[in-house]
Motif scaffolding. Structure first.
Motif, PDB file in Angstrom:
ATOM      1  N   ALA A  45       0.803  -1.225   0.000  1.00 57.55           N
ATOM      2  CA  ALA A  45       0.000   0.000   0.000  1.00 57.55           C
ATOM      3  C   ALA A  45       0.832   1.268   0.000  1.00 57.55           C
ATOM      4  CB  ALA A  45      -0.939   0.001   1.212  1.00 57.55           C
ATOM      5  N   GLY A  46       2.135   1.144   0.231  1.00 59.87           N
ATOM      6  CA  GLY A  46       2.957   2.346   0.271  1.00 59.87           C
ATOM      7  C   GLY A  46       4.393   2.025   0.616  1.00 59.87           C
ATOM      8  N   GLU A  47       5.137   3.070   0.927  1.00 65.98           N
ATOM      9  CA  GLU A  47       6.540   2.937   1.299  1.00 65.98           C
ATOM     10  C   GLU A  47       6.667   3.122   2.807  1.00 65.98           C
ATOM     11  OE1 GLU A  47       8.956   2.154  -0.784  1.00 65.98           O
ATOM     12  OE2 GLU A  47       7.656   2.182  -2.560  1.00 65.98           O
ATOM     13  N   VAL A  48       7.583   2.388   3.404  1.00 64.17           N
ATOM     14  CA  VAL A  48       7.795   2.511   4.846  1.00 64.17           C
ATOM     15  C   VAL A  48       9.286   2.501   5.150  1.00 64.17           C
ATOM     16  CG1 VAL A  48       7.585   0.015   5.240  1.00 64.17           C
ATOM     17  CG2 VAL A  48       7.166   1.608   7.128  1.00 64.17           C
ATOM     18  N   VAL A  49       9.684   3.398   6.035  1.00 66.38           N
ATOM     19  CA  VAL A  49      11.059   3.460   6.516  1.00 66.38           C
ATOM     20  C   VAL A  49      11.035   3.094   7.995  1.00 66.38           C
ATOM     21  CG1 VAL A  49      13.065   4.939   6.930  1.00 66.38           C
ATOM     22  CG2 VAL A  49      11.688   5.249   4.855  1.00 66.38           C
ATOM     23  N   THR A  50      11.871   2.156   8.394  1.00 66.80           N
ATOM     24  CA  THR A  50      11.872   1.698   9.780  1.00 66.80           C
ATOM     25  C   THR A  50      13.115   2.191  10.515  1.00 66.80           C
ATOM     26  OG1 THR A  50      13.002  -0.384   9.260  1.00 66.80           O
ATOM     27  CG2 THR A  50      10.593  -0.372   9.137  1.00 66.80           C
ATOM     28  N   PHE A  51      13.001   2.219  11.825  1.00 65.99           N
ATOM     29  CA  PHE A  51      14.138   2.600  12.666  1.00 65.99           C
ATOM     30  C   PHE A  51      14.114   1.785  13.949  1.00 65.99           C
ATOM     31  CE2 PHE A  51      10.637   5.451  13.774  1.00 65.99           C
ATOM     32  CZ  PHE A  51      10.632   5.409  15.165  1.00 65.99           C
ATOM     33  N   ARG A  52      15.235   1.714  14.610  1.00 65.82           N
ATOM     34  CA  ARG A  52      15.353   1.113  15.933  1.00 65.82           C
ATOM     35  C   ARG A  52      15.584   2.222  16.956  1.00 65.82           C
ATOM     36  NH1 ARG A  52      20.152  -2.915  14.565  1.00 65.82           N
ATOM     37  NH2 ARG A  52      20.799  -0.950  13.610  1.00 65.82           N
ATOM     38  N   SER A  53      15.313   1.921  18.190  1.00 65.68           N
ATOM     39  CA  SER A  53      15.429   2.949  19.235  1.00 65.68           C
ATOM     40  C   SER A  53      16.826   3.543  19.300  1.00 65.68           C
ATOM     41  CB  SER A  53      15.058   2.352  20.595  1.00 65.68           C
ATOM     42  OG  SER A  53      13.741   1.845  20.570  1.00 65.68           O
ATOM     43  N   GLU A  54      17.828   2.710  19.008  1.00 70.47           N
ATOM     44  CA  GLU A  54      19.208   3.175  19.145  1.00 70.47           C
ATOM     45  C   GLU A  54      19.777   3.763  17.860  1.00 70.47           C
ATOM     46  OE1 GLU A  54      19.305  -1.309  18.319  1.00 70.47           O
ATOM     47  OE2 GLU A  54      18.112   0.138  19.459  1.00 70.47           O
ATOM     48  N   ASP A  55      19.020   3.758  16.776  1.00 73.41           N
ATOM     49  CA  ASP A  55      19.527   4.265  15.496  1.00 73.41           C
ATOM     50  C   ASP A  55      19.854   5.753  15.565  1.00 73.41           C
ATOM     51  OD1 ASP A  55      19.425   1.864  14.250  1.00 73.41           O
ATOM     52  OD2 ASP A  55      17.606   2.247  13.108  1.00 73.41           O
ATOM     53  N   GLU A  56      20.881   6.138  14.835  1.00 70.38           N
ATOM     54  CA  GLU A  56      21.209   7.555  14.704  1.00 70.38           C
ATOM     55  C   GLU A  56      20.245   8.208  13.707  1.00 70.38           C
ATOM     56  OE1 GLU A  56      23.411   9.233  16.404  1.00 70.38           O
ATOM     57  OE2 GLU A  56      24.101   7.484  17.524  1.00 70.38           O
ATOM     58  N   SER A  57      19.886   9.465  13.962  1.00 72.97           N
ATOM     59  CA  SER A  57      18.932  10.168  13.098  1.00 72.97           C
ATOM     60  C   SER A  57      19.458  10.322  11.672  1.00 72.97           C
ATOM     61  CB  SER A  57      18.622  11.543  13.689  1.00 72.97           C
ATOM     62  OG  SER A  57      17.949  11.415  14.916  1.00 72.97           O
ATOM     63  N   GLU A  58      20.767  10.430  11.511  1.00 70.66           N
ATOM     64  CA  GLU A  58      21.344  10.630  10.177  1.00 70.66           C
ATOM     65  C   GLU A  58      21.013   9.468   9.243  1.00 70.66           C
ATOM     66  OE1 GLU A  58      22.734  13.324   8.906  1.00 70.66           O
ATOM     67  OE2 GLU A  58      22.295  14.294  10.829  1.00 70.66           O
ATOM     68  N   ASP A  59      21.022   8.249   9.778  1.00 72.75           N
ATOM     69  CA  ASP A  59      20.689   7.073   8.960  1.00 72.75           C
ATOM     70  C   ASP A  59      19.241   7.132   8.499  1.00 72.75           C
ATOM     71  OD1 ASP A  59      23.252   6.045   9.332  1.00 72.75           O
ATOM     72  OD2 ASP A  59      22.680   5.005  11.174  1.00 72.75           O
ATOM     73  N   LEU A  60      18.375   7.554   9.383  1.00 73.27           N
ATOM     74  CA  LEU A  60      16.954   7.659   9.065  1.00 73.27           C
ATOM     75  C   LEU A  60      16.717   8.757   8.025  1.00 73.27           C
ATOM     76  CD1 LEU A  60      14.160   6.554   9.708  1.00 73.27           C
ATOM     77  CD2 LEU A  60      14.055   8.081  11.684  1.00 73.27           C
ATOM     78  N   ILE A  61      17.424   9.863   8.138  1.00 74.85           N
ATOM     79  CA  ILE A  61      17.285  10.975   7.185  1.00 74.85           C
ATOM     80  C   ILE A  61      17.681  10.530   5.778  1.00 74.85           C
ATOM     81  CG2 ILE A  61      18.208  13.243   6.547  1.00 74.85           C
ATOM     82  CD1 ILE A  61      18.473  13.784   9.596  1.00 74.85           C
ATOM     83  N   LYS A  62      18.785   9.788   5.670  1.00 76.18           N
ATOM     84  CA  LYS A  62      19.230   9.303   4.360  1.00 76.18           C
ATOM     85  C   LYS A  62      18.194   8.389   3.722  1.00 76.18           C
ATOM     86  CE  LYS A  62      24.186   9.546   5.393  1.00 76.18           C
ATOM     87  NZ  LYS A  62      25.425   8.751   5.637  1.00 76.18           N
ATOM     88  N   ALA A  63      17.638   7.485   4.523  1.00 77.81           N
ATOM     89  CA  ALA A  63      16.634   6.553   3.995  1.00 77.81           C
ATOM     90  C   ALA A  63      15.380   7.295   3.545  1.00 77.81           C
ATOM     91  CB  ALA A  63      16.291   5.511   5.055  1.00 77.81           C
ATOM     92  N   LEU A  64      15.012   8.334   4.295  1.00 74.77           N
ATOM     93  CA  LEU A  64      13.793   9.080   3.981  1.00 74.77           C
ATOM     94  C   LEU A  64      13.943   9.953   2.742  1.00 74.77           C
ATOM     95  CD1 LEU A  64      12.509  10.102   7.510  1.00 74.77           C
ATOM     96  CD2 LEU A  64      11.178   8.917   5.755  1.00 74.77           C
ATOM     97  N   THR A  65      15.106  10.460   2.509  1.00 74.80           N
ATOM     98  CA  THR A  65      15.319  11.353   1.363  1.00 74.80           C
ATOM     99  C   THR A  65      14.930  10.669   0.059  1.00 74.80           C
ATOM    100  OG1 THR A  65      17.113  12.473   2.537  1.00 74.80           O
ATOM    101  CG2 THR A  65      16.996  12.794   0.166  1.00 74.80           C
ATOM    102  N   ALA A  66      15.314   9.402  -0.095  1.00 69.88           N
ATOM    103  CA  ALA A  66      14.967   8.653  -1.305  1.00 69.88           C
ATOM    104  C   ALA A  66      13.472   8.388  -1.372  1.00 69.88           C
ATOM    105  CB  ALA A  66      15.739   7.341  -1.336  1.00 69.88           C
ATOM    106  N   LYS A  67      12.859   8.060  -0.235  1.00 72.69           N
ATOM    107  CA  LYS A  67      11.428   7.749  -0.216  1.00 72.69           C
ATOM    108  C   LYS A  67      10.575   8.979  -0.524  1.00 72.69           C
ATOM    109  CE  LYS A  67      11.907   3.408   0.974  1.00 72.69           C
ATOM    110  NZ  LYS A  67      11.608   2.314   0.027  1.00 72.69           N
TER     111      LYS A  67
END
Length: 436
Positions: A372-394
């Motif tokens: 139904a869509g795109e999803v980006v996942t994270f863990r509690s200990e993940d750094e925000s920079e990793d999440l930002i990179k994944a989201l930019t493409a999405k």
């Protein structure tokens, strides 16, 4: 011969409260699977919340409902007891006693986030011998906000939340002592409760998400609702999020806004026509609502794109907002136990979806299975920079999908999440514990 279940759900239509959704979705199908429901709820005018008169039309006319009174909030709030549980308790006890004494019930099902009402479960079992099942849509006793530290402010503030947790430490063990089964929207709750109460067995738990409101989307076009959040014909691209805000969502929101800022610096023209709307983010009544999204947008430099409408809105207007949007945002909590039931309306709206969730959230599986869509996942200990990179493409993908055809949803994979299928599973649980 049909069995009878008393459903205790103080929040119930036509008040637009999230924790009536399990019951409302199940009512049209319970009799089909051998159960005659009787709902015990608080009079709608005594419940604080946004009233949606259309919700009443979705309830089958032949379902008996006993409405009880509640103490007026203008008096009880002086004592700091404006919570519906406290206000309705003086009426819930005698009316519940009378129903259980005079009617022949085979089971009691507590489906509510008014946890004080669950405190009556053990009392009624000892007095009437009727088995009961508890439905956990949120944690009752929780140390989440203690773990998060001083920056995370719980709903209602620290004082009220602290008092509620004090009562939970007293009442939850009593309710769990005699409970026959527990349904929950999160797979984490069974694990937590079994650790806390070692006499409970895994077979006494079932993870059961809310059923998808297909009937509501069939009804929606006939209501001719005009939502007031944005003009869908103004030529702009409108992305929407409908649901609560809060400090526990700051990680996902900050990553989203910073990814947008990165994308905008590379493609400034694209973002001139984009607007992000965050709707119904506060539980507080009018005049006391606070914004939790816009301050994060300001800190990330995207305040010109973001508008927050903190007041809750009627249920069907919220559905219309989803239908009128060009894309839907789903924001998850830092809490891995958080499971957003609003995923099903978002899928049924048939708009492009971008979700940001903890990897343990059940929402991730639903989005991926149904495509139904795109999803980006994270863990509690993940750094925000990793999440930002994944989201930019999405975000680039969401841009493209916002201007194209509806998503190609796998409706076969969606079928298990329909209200009818979820109700059948619920009745299978009921059958295990019925008196007759």
């Amino acid at each position: 011969m049909q069995r009878r279940v008393l459903i205790v759900s103080p929040h119930f239509p036509p008040i637009n409260a999230a924790d009536h959704q399990r019951v409302r979705m199940a009512l049209p199908y319970l009799q089909e699977f051998g159960w005659q429901p009787h709902v015990l709820a608080v009079q709608p005018e005594a419940v604080q919340g946004v009233c949606d008169p259309y919700l009443q039309s979705t309830i089958p006319k032949d379902i008996p409902i006993t409405y009880i009174k509640a103490l007026p909030v203008q008096y009880t709030k002086i004592l700091g007891l404006s919570n519906l549980g406290w206000r309705c308790l003086p009426y819930l006890i005698p009316v519940g006693d009378k129903l259980l004494r005079e009617k022949s019930f085979d089971l009691i099902y507590f489906s509510t986030t008014v946890f004080l009402s669950m405190g009556l479960a053990a009392r009624w079992f000892k007095k009437f011998g009727i088995p009961y099942i508890l439905d956990f849509q949120d944690p009752w006793l929780s140390d989440y906000y203690q773990q998060e530290g001083k920056e995370a402010i719980p709903p209602g503030g620290r004082l009220k939340y602290g008092f509620a947790q004090l009562m939970a430490r007293y009442l939850e063990p009593s309710a769990m002592q005699y409970v026959h089964h527990v349904t929950s929207v999160s797979s984490a709750y069974p694990e937590i409760l079994q650790q806390r109460y070692p006499w409970l067995k895994s077979k006494q738990f079932s993870v059961l998400p809310f059923g998808a409101p297909e009937a509501d989307f069939k009804l929606l076009p006939t209501l001719n609702i005009k939502q007031s959040i944005f003009d869908p014909n103004d030529g702009k691209i409108h992305w929407v999020y409908v649901g609560r805000g809060g400090a526990d969502m700051a990680k996902a929101l900050e990553a989203l806004f910073r990814a947008i800022q990165v994308n905008r610096s590379q493609n400034p023209q694209l973002w001139k026509s984009v607007k992000l709307h965050f709707v119904g983010t506060s539980y507080a009544p009018k005049g006391r609502e606070t914004k939790t999204i816009e301050p994060i947008a300001v800190a990330c430099g995207v305040e010109d794109l973001v508008t927050e409408h903190p007041l809750r809105i009627p249920y069907f207007e919220a559905l219309q907002i989803l239908k009128d949007s060009n894309g839907i945002l789903l924001i998850g909590s830092n809490d891995p136990n958080y499971s957003a039931s609003k995923i099903y309306p978002c899928i049924l709206a048939q708009k492009p979806i971008l979700g940001i969730f903890h990897e343990q959230s059940l929402v991730v599986d639903v989005i991926e299975q149904t495509q139904a869509g795109e999803v980006v996942t994270f863990r509690s200990e993940d750094e925000s920079e990793d999440l930002i990179k994944a989201l930019t493409a999405k975000i680039n993908q969401l841009f493209k999908l916002s201007q194209s055809t509806p998503p190609n949803i796998n409706w076969s994979a969606f079928q298990p999440y329909t209200a009818r299928n979820m109700t059948e599973k619920l009745c299978q649980i009921f059958n295990q514990y019925a008196l007759s």
